[in-house]
Design a protein around this motif. Sequence first.
Motif, mmCIF file in Angstrom:
data_model
loop_
_atom_site.group_PDB
_atom_site.id
_atom_site.type_symbol
_atom_site.label_atom_id
_atom_site.label_comp_id
_atom_site.label_asym_id
_atom_site.label_seq_id
_atom_site.Cartn_x
_atom_site.Cartn_y
_atom_site.Cartn_z
ATOM 1 N N ARG A 123 0.482 -1.195 -0.086
ATOM 2 C CA ARG A 123 0.011 0.143 0.151
ATOM 3 C C ARG A 123 0.924 1.359 0.003
ATOM 4 N NH1 ARG A 123 -2.952 -0.685 4.522
ATOM 5 N NH2 ARG A 123 -4.659 -1.732 3.590
ATOM 6 N N GLU A 152 -8.072 -7.828 -1.871
ATOM 7 C CA GLU A 152 -9.296 -7.102 -1.682
ATOM 8 C C GLU A 152 -8.857 -5.801 -0.973
ATOM 9 O OE1 GLU A 152 -12.905 -6.650 -2.149
ATOM 10 O OE2 GLU A 152 -12.688 -8.743 -2.071
ATOM 11 N N GLU A 153 -8.054 -5.696 0.207
ATOM 12 C CA GLU A 153 -7.701 -4.568 1.010
ATOM 13 C C GLU A 153 -6.848 -3.772 -0.036
ATOM 14 O OE1 GLU A 153 -5.915 -4.718 4.812
ATOM 15 O OE2 GLU A 153 -6.244 -6.940 4.784
ATOM 16 N N LEU A 155 -6.629 -3.518 -3.201
ATOM 17 C CA LEU A 155 -7.511 -2.940 -4.605
ATOM 18 C C LEU A 155 -8.530 -1.889 -4.153
ATOM 19 C CD1 LEU A 155 -8.245 -6.461 -6.724
ATOM 20 C CD2 LEU A 155 -6.510 -4.784 -6.769
ATOM 21 N N ASN A 156 -8.925 -1.988 -2.820
ATOM 22 C CA ASN A 156 -9.899 -0.872 -2.255
ATOM 23 C C ASN A 156 -9.242 0.355 -2.243
ATOM 24 O OD1 ASN A 156 -12.165 -2.493 -2.226
ATOM 25 N ND2 ASN A 156 -11.846 -3.143 -0.147
ATOM 26 N N ASP A 157 -7.797 0.477 -1.949
ATOM 27 C CA ASP A 157 -7.121 1.443 -1.458
ATOM 28 C C ASP A 157 -6.199 1.969 -2.578
ATOM 29 O OD1 ASP A 157 -8.088 1.316 0.971
ATOM 30 O OD2 ASP A 157 -6.364 0.257 1.795
ATOM 31 N N PRO A 159 -5.853 2.090 -6.417
ATOM 32 C CA PRO A 159 -6.270 1.833 -7.800
ATOM 33 C C PRO A 159 -5.228 1.572 -9.003
ATOM 34 C CG PRO A 159 -6.347 4.142 -7.360
ATOM 35 C CD PRO A 159 -6.240 3.431 -6.309
ATOM 36 N N PHE A 181 -12.822 -10.943 -8.376
ATOM 37 C CA PHE A 181 -12.316 -9.342 -8.685
ATOM 38 C C PHE A 181 -12.710 -9.231 -10.407
ATOM 39 C CE2 PHE A 181 -8.877 -10.607 -5.653
ATOM 40 C CZ PHE A 181 -9.410 -9.710 -4.509
ATOM 41 N N ARG A 184 -10.957 -6.710 -12.716
ATOM 42 C CA ARG A 184 -10.321 -5.625 -12.001
ATOM 43 C C ARG A 184 -8.908 -5.774 -11.794
ATOM 44 N NH1 ARG A 184 -7.307 -2.910 -9.748
ATOM 45 N NH2 ARG A 184 -7.405 -1.353 -8.106
#
Length: 305
Positions: A123, A152-153, A155-157, A159, A181, A184
Amino acid sequence: MTVQWKGVMPAVTTKFNDQDELDLEAFKVNIQAQLDAGVHGIILGGTLGEASTLSELEKRTLVRETVSFVKGAVPVIINIAEQSTKAAIDLARMAEEDGASGLMMLPPMRYKADDRETVTYFRKVAQSTPLPIMIYNNPVDYGIEVTLDMFEELLNDCPNIQAVKESTRDISNINRIRNRFGDRLAILCGVDTLALESLLIGADGWVAGLVCAFPAETVAIYELSKAGKIKEAIDIYRWFLPLLELDINTKLVQNIKLAEVATRIGTENVREPRLPLAGEERKKVLGIIDQAIKNRPLLPDYKNL
């Protein structure tokens, strides 16, 4: 340059001269062979590129020289395999400055991070750069798995995390990723001996190793499979298998560089502590390469399917 995470992306070898310096002339011979074959991107400084032995300056030189040489024909991607988050962020910044189109990222090296630490590492690096990122998920060789929940974590934060180099050796993981996904997350197979199988069940591309010595055959398999010419793809792939198995070996760098010499698009020099193959080991690998070249298939016009 925008990265389309699909097609054949060679994890190219790094060429050295007899003085253990970068051999850019030999390097460009190989890159030209990749471009002539129709590859869809170039990945620098991976495991096959002897990343752990390269200095910061050498990595930057490879990026700059490759970007200049390919002239926008394909995206240039640099691998990040650093010891610390700070070092990874610094390399991502330098990659952008040097003209790289994207990043491939391994989890933290040496230290076996837990899930929380691994997600935080990815991240922080992703949020430090606008460059698109492909996460290299290889728990077999590197001891850390990026699970679907971890993706999942991320890809949410983030892009700009857009793809995974799928090297778990569990081919059903491709369907798990797609079910979770959708489109994505692009999926590129990272295991040469599972490449066609992966493409046939929906992988978007192939981060390839033996492509370094046999670029046309590798791209032909990809293009034939995507055009629905499965039998033709299987025929080439079966011929290729003994060579592809040279990639799933601790001596993959030496094996593939020896194959590059045989196809006249590389040199055998490796950086110590690696040493060129010797004795019976060398004889065995040369036998595989020589047999493959003797029976090298005639390729169809795969660029115009």
